[in-house]
Write an enzyme that holds these catalytic residues in place. Structure first.
Site, PDB file in Angstrom:
ATOM      1  N   ASP A  53       0.828  -1.242   0.129  1.00  0.00           N
ATOM      2  CA  ASP A  53       0.141  -0.088   0.033  1.00  0.00           C
ATOM      3  C   ASP A  53       0.946   1.176  -0.191  1.00  0.00           C
ATOM      4  O   ASP A  53       1.725   1.506   1.045  1.00  0.00           O
ATOM      5  CB  ASP A  53      -0.743  -0.010   1.293  1.00  0.00           C
ATOM      6  CG  ASP A  53      -1.838   1.198   1.298  1.00  0.00           C
ATOM      7  OD1 ASP A  53      -2.974   1.054   0.937  1.00  0.00           O
ATOM      8  OD2 ASP A  53      -1.297   2.326   1.837  1.00  0.00           O
ATOM      9  N   TYR A  58       2.848   9.837  -0.662  1.00  0.00           N
ATOM     10  CA  TYR A  58       4.124   9.427   0.318  1.00  0.00           C
ATOM     11  C   TYR A  58       5.600   9.723  -0.576  1.00  0.00           C
ATOM     12  O   TYR A  58       6.557   9.414  -0.019  1.00  0.00           O
ATOM     13  CB  TYR A  58       3.926   7.852   0.269  1.00  0.00           C
ATOM     14  CG  TYR A  58       2.954   7.335   1.081  1.00  0.00           C
ATOM     15  CD1 TYR A  58       1.917   8.279   1.814  1.00  0.00           C
ATOM     16  CD2 TYR A  58       2.288   6.056   1.281  1.00  0.00           C
ATOM     17  CE1 TYR A  58       0.854   7.799   2.449  1.00  0.00           C
ATOM     18  CE2 TYR A  58       1.307   5.608   1.749  1.00  0.00           C
ATOM     19  CZ  TYR A  58       0.417   6.586   2.520  1.00  0.00           C
ATOM     20  OH  TYR A  58      -0.659   5.926   3.176  1.00  0.00           O
ATOM     21  N   LYS A  83      -2.790   5.766  -4.010  1.00  0.00           N
ATOM     22  CA  LYS A  83      -4.010   6.826  -3.793  1.00  0.00           C
ATOM     23  C   LYS A  83      -3.650   8.061  -4.413  1.00  0.00           C
ATOM     24  O   LYS A  83      -2.592   8.745  -4.657  1.00  0.00           O
ATOM     25  CB  LYS A  83      -3.942   7.017  -2.024  1.00  0.00           C
ATOM     26  CG  LYS A  83      -3.920   5.738  -1.309  1.00  0.00           C
ATOM     27  CD  LYS A  83      -3.815   6.026   0.225  1.00  0.00           C
ATOM     28  CE  LYS A  83      -3.667   5.083   0.993  1.00  0.00           C
ATOM     29  NZ  LYS A  83      -2.066   4.455   0.796  1.00  0.00           N
ATOM     30  N   HIS A 113      -7.399   9.652  -1.164  1.00  0.00           N
ATOM     31  CA  HIS A 113      -6.554   9.602  -0.146  1.00  0.00           C
ATOM     32  C   HIS A 113      -7.400  10.338   1.180  1.00  0.00           C
ATOM     33  O   HIS A 113      -7.621   9.719   2.166  1.00  0.00           O
ATOM     34  CB  HIS A 113      -5.424  10.199  -0.345  1.00  0.00           C
ATOM     35  CG  HIS A 113      -4.249   9.788   0.691  1.00  0.00           C
ATOM     36  ND1 HIS A 113      -2.717   9.845   0.400  1.00  0.00           N
ATOM     37  CD2 HIS A 113      -4.296   9.332   1.767  1.00  0.00           C
ATOM     38  CE1 HIS A 113      -2.249   9.189   1.345  1.00  0.00           C
ATOM     39  NE2 HIS A 113      -2.918   8.850   2.354  1.00  0.00           N
TER      40      HIS A 113
END
Length: 276
Positions: A53, A58, A83, A113
């Site tokens: 994930d 990120y 996401k 997200h």
């Protein structure tokens, strides 16, 4: 939630669109891109994880893709989630960019997200991303009951997952019930409370009684609640420990004791303090 949603081996859940998602996944939130992410993902795949994930926010999608290629595990064996970062405006275009960074033709799950700007505006782009084949399934994250209800009222293709902060200490019963009503799988992130739940004396007592670690107990609670669970670590031994949740079961009295740790009042909110 019904146990019929879980596959016979107890390790995967069948989503409303017919796709299957492994109940246990490795998350890479706040994991530095480069060797740290690559080593964590490679270790997880070597140890049998088949669910990773990540997210556009990120900044480590490229590293996840590199680790997947280097692992030697076939792409079709690994469930990849990314996401949509809702500070951007076009979910479909951003999905294509994610695929380029990951080095794959398709992700297994593409999630909004968080509901910045409202719960519905990004959904046409999410549906388009699925229709273009960029994602096999689409879902949301950090959506409350009211936000989920609003989205479901307009979605042509409904979300099949809602990923939220959830653990015995954040046991969002009303949100879980709403997800069940809409046939949306609830996916738990931060099940260990970023580590703080591991030191709780009540969790430790249950762990000692069943001969498991506090992390295994908290993750097993999620699985027995039919939740998909995302756990994060960059340490190989902890990644391995976190996978040891399918060869034991917590007795009913321990599940009830863990349920009683909830500090949210069984809320329908996805977060107590939204950041957007």
């Amino acid at each position: 939630m019904t146990t019929g949603a879980v596959t016979a081996d107890g390790r995967r859940r069948v989503l409303a669109d017919g796709n299957e998602i492994p109940l246990l996944g490795l998350g890479v939130w706040q994991v530095e891109p480069g060797p740290e992410t690559e080593n964590a993902v490679r270790s997880a795949l070597e140890l049998g994880y088949r669910h990773v994930d990540t997210a556009q926010a990120y900044g480590n999608e490229e590293s996840v893709g590199r680790a997947l290629r280097d692992s030697g595990v076939a792409r079709e064996e690994v469930f990849i989630t990314t996401k949509f970062y809702p500070a951007q405006r076009d979910a479909e275009a951003e999905a294509q960019r994610s695929l380029e960074r990951l080095g794959v033709d398709q992700v297994d799950l593409y999630i909004v997200h968080w509901p910045q700007g409202g719960p519905t505006w990004a959904w046409p782009g999410m549906q388009a991303a699925r229709e273009r084949g960029y994602a096999r399934s689409i879902g949301v994250s950090n959506f409350s009951v009211s936000e989920l209800d609003e989205l479901m009222s307009v979605a042509r293709t409904p979300p099949v997952v809602n990923q939220v902060q959830l653990s015995p200490f954040e046991y969002r019963r009303k949100l879980l019930e709403a997800c069940a009503r809409h046939d949306v799988a609830l996916e738990a992130y931060s099940p260990l409370g970023t580590g703080r739940h591991l030191s709780d004396q009540r969790v430790q007592q249950i762990a000692e009684r069943v001969g498991r670690t506090p992390a295994e107990v908290l993750l097993r609670w999620c699985v027995q609640r039919d939740l998909v669970v995302i756990t994060k670590s960059t340490h190989r031994e902890r990644i391995q420990e976190n996978a040891h949740i399918f060869d034991f079961a917590l007795p009913d009295e321990d599940m009830a004791a863990l349920d009683a740790l909830d500090q949210t009042g069984g809320t329908g909110n996805a977060l107590e303090h939204p950041w957007w």
